[in-house]
Enzyme design. Sequence first.
Site, PDB file in Angstrom:
ATOM      1  N   ASP A 148       0.819  -1.209   0.000  1.00 27.06           N
ATOM      2  CA  ASP A 148       0.000   0.000   0.000  1.00 27.06           C
ATOM      3  C   ASP A 148       0.859   1.269   0.000  1.00 27.06           C
ATOM      4  O   ASP A 148       2.079   1.207   0.182  1.00 27.06           O
ATOM      5  CB  ASP A 148      -0.955  -0.005   1.209  1.00 27.06           C
ATOM      6  CG  ASP A 148      -0.261  -0.360   2.521  1.00 27.06           C
ATOM      7  OD1 ASP A 148       0.974  -0.361   2.568  1.00 27.06           O
ATOM      8  OD2 ASP A 148      -0.969  -0.634   3.495  1.00 27.06           O
ATOM      9  N   ASN A 160      -7.551  -2.791  14.174  1.00 27.67           N
ATOM     10  CA  ASN A 160      -8.924  -3.174  13.839  1.00 27.67           C
ATOM     11  C   ASN A 160      -8.959  -4.361  12.864  1.00 27.67           C
ATOM     12  O   ASN A 160      -9.993  -4.657  12.288  1.00 27.67           O
ATOM     13  CB  ASN A 160      -9.679  -1.969  13.243  1.00 27.67           C
ATOM     14  CG  ASN A 160      -8.975  -1.397  12.014  1.00 27.67           C
ATOM     15  OD1 ASN A 160      -8.019  -1.987  11.508  1.00 27.67           O
ATOM     16  ND2 ASN A 160      -9.448  -0.256  11.539  1.00 27.67           N
ATOM     17  N   HIS A 218      -7.133  -4.602  10.089  1.00 26.43           N
ATOM     18  CA  HIS A 218      -6.878  -4.293   8.679  1.00 26.43           C
ATOM     19  C   HIS A 218      -5.569  -4.913   8.213  1.00 26.43           C
ATOM     20  O   HIS A 218      -4.632  -5.100   8.990  1.00 26.43           O
ATOM     21  CB  HIS A 218      -6.959  -2.789   8.391  1.00 26.43           C
ATOM     22  CG  HIS A 218      -5.817  -1.939   8.842  1.00 26.43           C
ATOM     23  ND1 HIS A 218      -5.994  -0.831   9.637  1.00 26.43           N
ATOM     24  CD2 HIS A 218      -4.489  -1.995   8.595  1.00 26.43           C
ATOM     25  CE1 HIS A 218      -4.826  -0.256   9.849  1.00 26.43           C
ATOM     26  NE2 HIS A 218      -3.888  -0.937   9.233  1.00 26.43           N
ATOM     27  N   GLU A 253      -9.606  -1.762   5.272  1.00 29.03           N
ATOM     28  CA  GLU A 253     -10.235  -1.464   6.550  1.00 29.03           C
ATOM     29  C   GLU A 253     -11.490  -2.329   6.729  1.00 29.03           C
ATOM     30  O   GLU A 253     -12.022  -2.868   5.762  1.00 29.03           O
ATOM     31  CB  GLU A 253     -10.643   0.018   6.576  1.00 29.03           C
ATOM     32  CG  GLU A 253      -9.473   1.000   6.470  1.00 29.03           C
ATOM     33  CD  GLU A 253      -8.752   1.223   7.800  1.00 29.03           C
ATOM     34  OE1 GLU A 253      -8.791   0.342   8.685  1.00 29.03           O
ATOM     35  OE2 GLU A 253      -8.141   2.298   7.949  1.00 29.03           O
TER      36      GLU A 253
HETATM   37  C1  GLP Z   1      -0.403   0.518   8.598  1.00 27.84           C
HETATM   38  C2  GLP Z   1      -0.118  -0.295   7.341  1.00 27.84           C
HETATM   39  C3  GLP Z   1      -0.346  -1.772   7.566  1.00 27.84           C
HETATM   40  C4  GLP Z   1       0.328  -2.209   8.855  1.00 27.84           C
HETATM   41  C5  GLP Z   1      -0.304  -1.475   9.994  1.00 27.84           C
HETATM   42  C6  GLP Z   1       0.221  -1.904  11.373  1.00 27.84           C
HETATM   43  O1  GLP Z   1      -1.721   0.916   8.702  1.00 27.84           O
HETATM   44  N1  GLP Z   1      -0.883   0.108   6.209  1.00 27.84           N
HETATM   45  O2  GLP Z   1       0.138  -2.501   6.455  1.00 27.84           O
HETATM   46  O3  GLP Z   1       0.214  -3.583   9.019  1.00 27.84           O
HETATM   47  O4  GLP Z   1      -0.042  -0.088   9.809  1.00 27.84           O
HETATM   48  O5  GLP Z   1       1.348  -1.173  11.713  1.00 27.84           O
HETATM   49  P1  GLP Z   1       2.277  -1.471  12.936  1.00 27.84           P
HETATM   50  O6  GLP Z   1       3.143  -2.629  12.524  1.00 27.84           O
HETATM   51  O7  GLP Z   1       3.078  -0.220  13.104  1.00 27.84           O
HETATM   52  O8  GLP Z   1       1.416  -1.784  14.101  1.00 27.84           O
END
Ligand code: GLP
Length: 245
Positions: free
Chosen positions: A67, A136, A138, A143
């Site tokens: 993404d 959540n 995702h 989402e």
């Molecule tokens: C972002 C990314 C996700 C990632 C998520 C969790 O929203 N788009 O791909 O998995 O954050 O991030 P973290 O590893 O910092 O908890």
Amino acid sequence: MQIIIASNYEDMSRKAADVIAAQLKEKPDTILGLATGSTPIGLYAELVNDCDAGLISFADVESFNLDEYRGLDGTHDQSYRYFMNHHLFDHVDIDKARTHVPDGSNPDSDTACAEYEHAIAAAGGVDLQLLGLGHNGHVGFNEPADHFPVDTHIVDLTESTIQANSRLFDSIDDVPRQAYTMGIGTIMKAASILVVANGADKANIIAEAFTGPVVPSVPASVLQLHPRVTVIVNEEAGAVIKDRL
Ligand code: GLP
């Protein structure tokens, strides 16, 4: 689905790096699906060390990131292109021209997303997709919704995601409100999937996603339907699911 509870963040990172290293040894021209977020930083550092030590090579690898924020170009220090260069691509022998991140600087979302989906298919599809997990549930920026989005698409980020990601920006107003992300269908087409999660704040969602019902309100739950998924979590993130295995 194989669920591995590692002892701590370092152990989670090493075990996850081992999965990717084994994949690169077996298939040097692997198509790797990559993820951002704070969770994979340790495993990228392990891969950089492995590459420095001559244990693995990215020379024949092609990569596709999950993404990118819409509206940020790759020079912005919160763009996911910048993150990938900084944590992995600048430090290994990968050909940067073969590293792909959705083009957040293209305001034409239809074109940006269609081109990305096409590029993944043209490369032959992802062999191993790395995923983190949002609070959540995702994955990428898919989402919670009333359906599973299929292809790469534009999303409106939820307030909770904007809030969670604002820690990395100067102010919450600077967090982009939209992103381009691989769809759930894009992710599910990967031959194998590796999920990493760290910290007590992920314990409930890990249990819900991987032992609860498969529902689009918890996007990661769909991974229960994939035939080759490995989930590696540290002890805190595994605290709830460990009693349900
Ligand atoms: C972002 C990314 C996700 C990632 C998520 C969790 O929203 N788009 O791909 O998995 O954050 O991030 P973290 O590893 O910092 O908890």
